[in-house]
Write an enzyme that holds these catalytic residues in place. Structure first.
Site, PDB file in Angstrom:
ATOM      1  N   HIS A 286      -8.202 -14.127 -24.456  1.00 41.53           N
ATOM      2  CA  HIS A 286      -9.133 -14.682 -25.451  1.00 41.53           C
ATOM      3  C   HIS A 286      -8.593 -14.603 -26.870  1.00 41.53           C
ATOM      4  O   HIS A 286      -9.132 -15.235 -27.773  1.00 41.53           O
ATOM      5  CB  HIS A 286     -10.469 -13.951 -25.364  1.00 41.53           C
ATOM      6  CG  HIS A 286     -11.213 -14.264 -24.106  1.00 41.53           C
ATOM      7  ND1 HIS A 286     -12.244 -15.169 -24.066  1.00 41.53           N
ATOM      8  CD2 HIS A 286     -11.045 -13.839 -22.832  1.00 41.53           C
ATOM      9  CE1 HIS A 286     -12.688 -15.271 -22.827  1.00 41.53           C
ATOM     10  NE2 HIS A 286     -11.983 -14.474 -22.049  1.00 41.53           N
TER      11      HIS A 286
ATOM     12  N   ASP B  37      -7.110 -15.788 -35.264  1.00 43.70           N
ATOM     13  CA  ASP B  37      -8.224 -15.760 -34.309  1.00 43.70           C
ATOM     14  C   ASP B  37      -7.807 -16.546 -33.065  1.00 43.70           C
ATOM     15  O   ASP B  37      -7.179 -17.596 -33.190  1.00 43.70           O
ATOM     16  CB  ASP B  37      -9.453 -16.442 -34.940  1.00 43.70           C
ATOM     17  CG  ASP B  37     -10.767 -15.771 -34.537  1.00 43.70           C
ATOM     18  OD1 ASP B  37     -10.812 -15.131 -33.470  1.00 43.70           O
ATOM     19  OD2 ASP B  37     -11.741 -15.905 -35.298  1.00 43.70           O
TER      20      ASP B  37
HETATM   21  C1  GDG Z   1     -12.967 -13.256 -29.102  1.00 37.82           C
HETATM   22  C2  GDG Z   1     -11.794 -13.860 -29.900  1.00 37.82           C
HETATM   23  C3  GDG Z   1     -12.552 -16.143 -29.205  1.00 37.82           C
HETATM   24  C4  GDG Z   1     -21.814 -12.905 -34.153  1.00 37.82           C
HETATM   25  N1  GDG Z   1     -22.806 -12.321 -34.866  1.00 37.82           N
HETATM   26  C5  GDG Z   1     -23.922 -12.443 -34.135  1.00 37.82           C
HETATM   27  C6  GDG Z   1     -23.608 -13.116 -32.955  1.00 37.82           C
HETATM   28  N2  GDG Z   1     -22.306 -13.383 -32.993  1.00 37.82           N
HETATM   29  C7  GDG Z   1     -21.600 -14.148 -31.946  1.00 37.82           C
HETATM   30  C8  GDG Z   1     -21.182 -15.500 -32.456  1.00 37.82           C
HETATM   31  C9  GDG Z   1     -20.082 -15.875 -31.468  1.00 37.82           C
HETATM   32  C10 GDG Z   1     -19.503 -14.511 -31.113  1.00 37.82           C
HETATM   33  O1  GDG Z   1     -20.429 -13.512 -31.553  1.00 37.82           O
HETATM   34  C11 GDG Z   1     -18.198 -14.271 -31.840  1.00 37.82           C
HETATM   35  O2  GDG Z   1     -17.223 -15.047 -31.231  1.00 37.82           O
HETATM   36  P1  GDG Z   1     -15.858 -15.406 -31.966  1.00 37.82           P
HETATM   37  O3  GDG Z   1     -15.167 -16.422 -31.158  1.00 37.82           O
HETATM   38  O4  GDG Z   1     -16.173 -15.857 -33.352  1.00 37.82           O
HETATM   39  O5  GDG Z   1     -15.031 -14.047 -32.107  1.00 37.82           O
HETATM   40  P2  GDG Z   1     -14.710 -12.689 -31.235  1.00 37.82           P
HETATM   41  O6  GDG Z   1     -15.930 -11.877 -31.047  1.00 37.82           O
HETATM   42  O7  GDG Z   1     -13.623 -12.006 -31.976  1.00 37.82           O
HETATM   43  O8  GDG Z   1     -14.211 -13.215 -29.808  1.00 37.82           O
HETATM   44  C12 GDG Z   1     -12.153 -15.255 -30.390  1.00 37.82           C
HETATM   45  C13 GDG Z   1     -13.612 -15.455 -28.358  1.00 37.82           C
HETATM   46  O9  GDG Z   1     -13.196 -14.136 -27.964  1.00 37.82           O
HETATM   47  C14 GDG Z   1     -13.916 -16.256 -27.087  1.00 37.82           C
HETATM   48  O10 GDG Z   1     -12.776 -16.507 -26.330  1.00 37.82           O
HETATM   49  O11 GDG Z   1     -13.077 -17.355 -29.716  1.00 37.82           O
HETATM   50  O12 GDG Z   1     -11.049 -15.836 -31.068  1.00 37.82           O
HETATM   51  O13 GDG Z   1     -11.441 -13.015 -31.002  1.00 37.82           O
HETATM   52  O14 GDG Z   1     -20.622 -16.433 -30.301  1.00 37.82           O
HETATM   53  O15 GDG Z   1     -22.275 -16.366 -32.453  1.00 37.82           O
HETATM   54  N3  GDG Z   1     -24.500 -13.422 -31.999  1.00 37.82           N
HETATM   55  C15 GDG Z   1     -25.786 -13.033 -32.221  1.00 37.82           C
HETATM   56  N4  GDG Z   1     -26.168 -12.356 -33.346  1.00 37.82           N
HETATM   57  C16 GDG Z   1     -25.276 -12.052 -34.319  1.00 37.82           C
HETATM   58  O16 GDG Z   1     -25.644 -11.471 -35.347  1.00 37.82           O
HETATM   59  N5  GDG Z   1     -26.711 -13.299 -31.291  1.00 37.82           N
END
Ligand code: GDG
Length: 458
Positions: free
Chosen positions: A156, A364
Site C-alpha cells: 500500500h 504517499d
Molecule cells: C495507506 C497509504 C494508501 C482520515 N481521517 C479520518 C478518516 N481518515 C481516512 C481517510 C482515508 C484514510 O483515512 C487515509 O487514507 P490515505 O490513503 O490518505 O493514507 P494512509 O492511511 O497513510 O494509507 C496510502 C492507503 O494505504 C491505501 O492503499 O492510499 O498511500 O499510506 O480513507 O478518509 N476517516 C474517518 N475520520 C477521520 O477523521 N472516518
C-alpha cells in the site's frame, strides 16, 4: 470461485460502522463475494501472544480470525521494524530510519508465527492475498511450510528505487523472499519499476515478458494495481442526512468564504508542516485572501508512541498558533486544526463544503483522500484538488493541480489558481477525474489483482 484468505495487520470491521476506511470496505466486498477468512492481529497484547487461542468472529461468508501478540512482538515487529525501519525507508526517509538487528528478528519471528497459525486453516483450493509492509516475508514462510496455493501480495505504500532501499541492511534478503509470491502489486508503475530494478540490479535476475520474472521455474509478476475507493458508495455518503448536516453547518459558518480542506493521519510523510507554511505563503503573497480563505486540517493522531510522531504534532500546534496569531481577525481564523476524528459520513459532508482539497504528502503510496474529495463533490459546482506530485494518486489524477510540496511558493500559486478557477474549468477537470475514479474503483482494483493472480498460476 476459490475461497479467499486475506492477511493484513489490522482486520475488519465487517460492518460499515461509518468509520471503516475505504480499503476495509473494498476487502469486505471482495471477501463477501468469494467467501473466506480475514486473518491478522487482534489489536491486543497478551502474555501468550501468538501462542494464545485464535479469536473468531464474523458472519456466514466471512470469518475474521485474529491472534494477539506479546509486548515484545508489538515493540519489535510493529512499532520497531515495521514503523521505525520499513515505513521511513519506503517513504525515502533514511534520516528517520532505525536499523537494529533485534527489531528485524522480531519482525521475522512474528511473520513466522502468524504464518504458522494460519497454515492449518488453508485448504487446497484457497487463494491467499497478503497486504502491506508488515508482512513482506509472510509468503516465504508459507512456502517453507509447503503451501502451494496462489499467494499474492499488495504493497500500500511506496517502493523506493534501489539507491534508497539498499540502505536497509537486509534489503536483498527481503526482496528475495518476496519472490515467493506469485503476484506482487504496487500502487504505481514507478513503484513496480523500482521493485523490478532492484530484482535485476541487486539480485541479478533477468526480467521476462509482462513485468515478470522466472523464479525456480515459477512465474512472478510485479506490476502496478492502483488502488481505488468505493466511489459510488462514498458519493452516496455525501448526500446522507448526517453529511448534509455537516455541509450546512460549515457553509453557514463560512458565510461565503472559501475553505481549503486537508485530511491526514498525523505522519511525517504527509507534509503537514510544509502545508501550513504554504498556506501562510498564500496569505503573504496574495493578501486579498486574508479574511476570505481558511484552511481546515483534520489530523487524527497515529503511532503516537513514536518520537517522530509526537514531534510533528507539537510542530503543527506551534505553526498553527503562529499563523493564526499573525493573521486572524475578529470573525476569521486562518487555520482550523483538529486532531479529533469524524465519521465517514461527516467527512464526506466536510469535503462537500470545501472548495479545495490540499493533498500535499512528501511521499504517499496512493492517497485515498484525494479520491474521496472528488467523489463527494457536487457535479454542478465541484471543488479543485491540489495534489502533490509525490502522491501515487498523481499518476492517475492528471486533472488535479499537481504541485511540489517542498515549494511553499509553488503550492501557494496553485492554491491561488484553484481559488480563482472558472466554473467551466472546475467542472471539466472534476468530471474527468470522477469518471476515472468510478471506473477504477475498489472492486475493479481487487478484481484486477485477483484475476492476475489466477492467470499467473495457469
Ligand atoms: C495507506 C497509504 C494508501 C482520515 N481521517 C479520518 C478518516 N481518515 C481516512 C481517510 C482515508 C484514510 O483515512 C487515509 O487514507 P490515505 O490513503 O490518505 O493514507 P494512509 O492511511 O497513510 O494509507 C496510502 C492507503 O494505504 C491505501 O492503499 O492510499 O498511500 O499510506 O480513507 O478518509 N476517516 C474517518 N475520520 C477521520 O477523521 N472516518
Amino acid at each position: 470461485m476459490s475461497r479467499l484468505i486475506v492477511v493484513s495487520n489490522r482486520v475488519g470491521p465487517l460492518k460499515d460502522t461509518g468509520r471503516a476506511g475505504g480499503l476495509a470496505v473494498a476487502l469486505v466486498d471482495t471477501l463477501t463475494a468469494t467467501g473466506g477468512i480475514w486473518f491478522g492481529w487482534s489489536g491486543e497484547v497478551s502474555e501468550e501472544g501468538t501462542f494464545g487461542n485464535l479469536k473468531r468472529e464474523g458472519n456466514r461468508k466471512v470469518s475474521l480470525v485474529t491472534l494477539d501478540m506479546t509486548q515484545a512482538d508489538h515493540d519489535e515487529f510493529y512499532v520497531g521494524f515495521a514503523n521505525e525501519s520499513l515505513w521511513p525507508v519506503l517513504h525515502y526517509r533514511l534520516d528517520l530510519a532505525a536499523f537494529d538487528r533485534r527489531l528485524e528478528e522480531g519482525y521475522r519471528r512474528v511473520n513466522a508465527r502468524f504464518a504458522a497459525r494460519l497454515r492449518p486453516l488453508i485448504e487446497p483450493g484457497d487463494t491467499i492475498w497478503v497486504h502491506d509492509y508488515h508482512f513482506f516475508p509472510f509468503g516465504a514462510e508459507l512456502r517453507a511450510m509447503e503451501v502451494n496455493n496462489p499467494i499474492g501480495f499488495f504493497l500500500h505504500i511506496p517502493f523506493p528505487p534501489p539507491e534508497v532501499l539498499a540502505a536497509l541492511p537486509s534489503a536483498a534478503t527481503m526482496v528475495r523472499r518476496m519472490l515467493a509470491y506469485d503476484v506482487i502489486g504496487f500502487q504505481t508503475t514507478r513503484d513496480a519499476a523500482n521493485f523490478r530494478r532492484f530484482v535485476t540490479e541487486e539480485l541479478d535476475l533477468v526480467e521476462g515478458a509482462d513485468e515478470s520474472f522466472l523464479v525456480d521455474g515459477r512465474k512472478v509478476v510485479a506490476r502496478a494495481f492502483p488502488i481505488g475507493i468505493d466511489a459510488a458508495g462514498f458519493a452516496r455518503q455525501a448526500t446522507t442526512v448526517e453529511a448534509r448536516r455537516q455541509t450546512h453547518r460549515l457553509e453557514k459558518l463560512l458565510a461565503g468564504r472559501q475553505q481549503i480542506i486537508g485530511v491526514d493521519r498525523i505522519d511525517y510523510s504527509k507534509g503537514l508542516p510544509q502545508r501550513f507554511r504554504a498556506f501562510e505563503r498564500l496569505l503573504e503573497d496574495y493578501p486579498e485572501n486574508r479574511g476570505h480563505v481558511s484552511l481546515m486540517q483534520v489530523a487524527p493522531p497515529s503511532r503516537s508512541e513514536l518520537d517522530a510522531y509526537a514531534d510533528i504534532r507539537s510542530e503543527l500546534e506551534e505553526l498553527a498558533g503562529n499563523i493564526n496569531g499573525r493573521f486572524a481577525d475578529l470573525d476569521w481564523t486562518p487555520i482550523r486544526y483538529m486532531t479529533r476524528g469524524f465519521t465517514r459520513r461527516s467527512l464526506a459532508g466536510i469535503y462537500r463544503a470545501s472548495r479545495i482539497a490540499l493533498v500535499t504528502p512528501l511521499r504517499d503510496g496512493m492517497n485515498l483522500v484525494a479520491k474521496e474529495f472528488v467523489a463527494a463533490q457536487r457535479a454542478e459546482d465541484p471543488g479543485v484538488v491540489v495534489l502533490s506530485r509525490f502522491a501515487g494518486a498523481a499518476e492517475t489524477m492528471r486533472e488535479a493541480l499537481i504541485v511540489n510540496p517542498y515549494s511553499a511558493e509553488g503550492v501557494a500559486a496553485s492554491l491561488q489558481t484553484a481559488l480563482n478557477m472558472p466554473l467551466d474549468e472546475r467542472r471539466d477537470r472534476w468530471q474527468a477525474m470522477f469518471d476515472r475514479i468510478c471506473e477504477n474503483d475498489a472492486a475493479a482494483w481487487s478484481r484486477a489483482f485477483l484475476d492476475t493472480l489466477a492467470a499467473a498460476r495457469r
